[in-house]
Scaffold this active site. Structure first.
Site, PDB file in Angstrom:
ATOM      1  N   ALA A 180      55.644  15.691 -93.112  1.00 27.93           N
ATOM      2  CA  ALA A 180      56.808  15.896 -93.985  1.00 27.93           C
ATOM      3  C   ALA A 180      56.587  17.020 -94.999  1.00 27.93           C
ATOM      4  CB  ALA A 180      57.133  14.595 -94.708  1.00 27.93           C
ATOM      5  N   ARG A 234      65.720  18.921 -84.385  1.00 24.27           N
ATOM      6  CA  ARG A 234      65.917  17.702 -85.182  1.00 24.27           C
ATOM      7  C   ARG A 234      66.837  17.978 -86.380  1.00 24.27           C
ATOM      8  NH1 ARG A 234      60.486  14.595 -86.091  1.00 24.27           N
ATOM      9  NH2 ARG A 234      62.031  13.067 -86.764  1.00 24.27           N
ATOM     10  N   HIS A 264      53.397  20.650 -84.487  1.00 25.18           N
ATOM     11  CA  HIS A 264      54.297  19.507 -84.657  1.00 25.18           C
ATOM     12  C   HIS A 264      54.397  18.784 -83.325  1.00 25.18           C
ATOM     13  CE1 HIS A 264      55.346  20.758 -88.618  1.00 25.18           C
ATOM     14  NE2 HIS A 264      55.468  21.984 -88.149  1.00 25.18           N
ATOM     15  N   HIS A 316      58.057  20.722 -94.812  1.00 27.36           N
ATOM     16  CA  HIS A 316      59.393  21.118 -95.259  1.00 27.36           C
ATOM     17  C   HIS A 316      59.518  21.208 -96.776  1.00 27.36           C
ATOM     18  CE1 HIS A 316      59.835  19.921 -91.124  1.00 27.36           C
ATOM     19  NE2 HIS A 316      59.556  18.662 -91.427  1.00 27.36           N
ATOM     20  N   ARG A 320      54.234   4.412 -84.888  1.00 27.13           N
ATOM     21  CA  ARG A 320      55.332   4.986 -85.656  1.00 27.13           C
ATOM     22  C   ARG A 320      56.307   5.714 -84.731  1.00 27.13           C
ATOM     23  NH1 ARG A 320      54.855  10.769 -88.704  1.00 27.13           N
ATOM     24  NH2 ARG A 320      56.872  10.689 -89.683  1.00 27.13           N
ATOM     25  N   SER A 376      56.813  16.617 -82.448  1.00 27.93           N
ATOM     26  CA  SER A 376      58.208  16.747 -82.000  1.00 27.93           C
ATOM     27  C   SER A 376      58.641  18.209 -82.127  1.00 27.93           C
ATOM     28  CB  SER A 376      59.106  15.854 -82.862  1.00 27.93           C
ATOM     29  OG  SER A 376      59.040  16.262 -84.228  1.00 27.93           O
ATOM     30  N   GLU A 393      50.012  26.090 -86.746  1.00 26.91           N
ATOM     31  CA  GLU A 393      50.865  24.956 -87.131  1.00 26.91           C
ATOM     32  C   GLU A 393      51.205  24.133 -85.888  1.00 26.91           C
ATOM     33  OE1 GLU A 393      54.439  26.414 -88.953  1.00 26.91           O
ATOM     34  OE2 GLU A 393      55.322  24.424 -89.202  1.00 26.91           O
ATOM     35  N   PRO A 427      50.902  13.374 -94.037  1.00 27.38           N
ATOM     36  CA  PRO A 427      51.292  11.992 -94.307  1.00 27.38           C
ATOM     37  C   PRO A 427      51.942  11.283 -93.117  1.00 27.38           C
ATOM     38  CG  PRO A 427      52.711  13.535 -95.484  1.00 27.38           C
ATOM     39  CD  PRO A 427      51.569  14.327 -94.938  1.00 27.38           C
ATOM     40  N   ASN A 428      51.608  10.019 -93.005  1.00 28.43           N
ATOM     41  CA  ASN A 428      52.136   9.095 -91.993  1.00 28.43           C
ATOM     42  C   ASN A 428      51.576   9.305 -90.590  1.00 28.43           C
ATOM     43  OD1 ASN A 428      53.951   7.661 -93.810  1.00 28.43           O
ATOM     44  ND2 ASN A 428      55.131   9.568 -93.863  1.00 28.43           N
ATOM     45  N   TYR A 470      57.055  10.330 -81.384  1.00 29.16           N
ATOM     46  CA  TYR A 470      55.675  10.758 -81.593  1.00 29.16           C
ATOM     47  C   TYR A 470      54.692  10.226 -80.549  1.00 29.16           C
ATOM     48  CZ  TYR A 470      57.727  12.094 -86.073  1.00 29.16           C
ATOM     49  OH  TYR A 470      58.519  12.661 -87.032  1.00 29.16           O
ATOM     50  N   ASP A 473      50.709  27.696-100.374  1.00 31.30           N
ATOM     51  CA  ASP A 473      49.916  28.600-101.213  1.00 31.30           C
ATOM     52  C   ASP A 473      48.429  28.474-100.906  1.00 31.30           C
ATOM     53  OD1 ASP A 473      52.194  29.550-102.394  1.00 31.30           O
ATOM     54  OD2 ASP A 473      51.928  28.491-104.303  1.00 31.30           O
ATOM     55  N   ASN A 478      49.019  20.003 -89.040  1.00 29.43           N
ATOM     56  CA  ASN A 478      50.350  19.397 -88.954  1.00 29.43           C
ATOM     57  C   ASN A 478      50.602  18.776 -90.326  1.00 29.43           C
ATOM     58  OD1 ASN A 478      52.664  17.977 -88.602  1.00 29.43           O
ATOM     59  ND2 ASN A 478      52.015  16.868 -86.758  1.00 29.43           N
TER      60      ASN A 478
HETATM   61  C1  DQA Z   1      56.210  16.204 -87.666  1.00 33.30           C
HETATM   62  C2  DQA Z   1      57.657  16.538 -87.961  1.00 33.30           C
HETATM   63  C3  DQA Z   1      57.988  16.295 -89.417  1.00 33.30           C
HETATM   64  O1  DQA Z   1      59.325  16.631 -89.691  1.00 33.30           O
HETATM   65  C4  DQA Z   1      57.765  14.830 -89.769  1.00 33.30           C
HETATM   66  O2  DQA Z   1      57.987  14.622 -91.147  1.00 33.30           O
HETATM   67  C5  DQA Z   1      56.439  14.339 -89.344  1.00 33.30           C
HETATM   68  C6  DQA Z   1      55.863  14.785 -88.088  1.00 33.30           C
HETATM   69  C7  DQA Z   1      55.856  16.323 -86.171  1.00 33.30           C
HETATM   70  O3  DQA Z   1      54.663  16.373 -85.879  1.00 33.30           O
HETATM   71  O4  DQA Z   1      56.741  16.350 -85.316  1.00 33.30           O
HETATM   72  O5  DQA Z   1      55.865  13.459 -90.000  1.00 33.30           O
HETATM   73  O6  DQA Z   1      55.382  17.127 -88.359  1.00 33.30           O
END
Ligand code: DQA
Length: 146
Positions: free
Chosen positions: A77, A107, A100, A80, A17, A102, A98, A9-10, A22, A87, A74
């Site tokens: 959110a 953080r 990320h 977490h 953003r 950031s 995985e 998401p996002n 990012y 699963d 990735n």
């Molecule tokens: C993220 C880190 C997450 O905590 C955050 O909610 C994101 C992006 C990252 O790529 O750094 O949306 O996954």
């Protein structure tokens, strides 16, 4: 080799953003770069983004049928919070990596816990959007030697 890249998401808002966290690259630019790097590596890359947990679960479940050999994810959110995505990743038994953008460990405390890291074959965090390319290169080499 076929690799599935999943963005949570996002991440459709990349480029506009929280640029200080990012970066300025858009998702379209990242996908283009992954395809190009994939061609050099001989890896077919399919990229998918969703803001919806269940849709991400569905795509993970479909990955073996679609004959992907690995997943780069990735979960944003959902990293977490989502037991469902965890699963699904464990259920399909494909190696997953995985990513990320950031450094989640530098953080807020709630971001420092990932529900998928313990099952991941590799993790890239904190390299900005270049991390996706690094992950793809890593996956290609990692699976080659296994
Ligand atoms: C993220 C880190 C997450 O905590 C955050 O909610 C994101 C992006 C990252 O790529 O750094 O949306 O996954």
């Amino acid at each position: 080799m076929k690799v599935l890249v999943i963005q949570g998401p996002n991440l459709n808002l990349l480029g506009e953003r929280e640029e200080e966290l990012y970066g300025g690259a858009t998702l379209e630019e990242i996908n283009f770069e992954l395809e190009e790097v994939g061609k050099q590596l001989g890896v077919e890359v399919f990229s998918f983004q969703s803001n919806h947990e269940g849709e991400i679960v569905d795509v993970i479940q479909g990955a073996p049928v679609e004959e992907y050999e690995a997943i780069i994810i990735n979960p944003a959110a959902y990293t977490h919070t989502s037991v469902a995505i965890r699963d699904a990743l464990l259920a399909v038994r494909l190696p997953y990596y995985e990513v990320h953008i950031s450094n989640i460990f530098a953080r807020e405390e709630f971001r420092q816990r990932s529900l998928i890291s313990d099952g991941a074959s590799g993790i890239v965090t904190g390299f900005g959007t270049v991390g996706y390319t690094l992950a793809l290169q890593g996956v290609s080499r990692h699976l080659d030697i296994q």
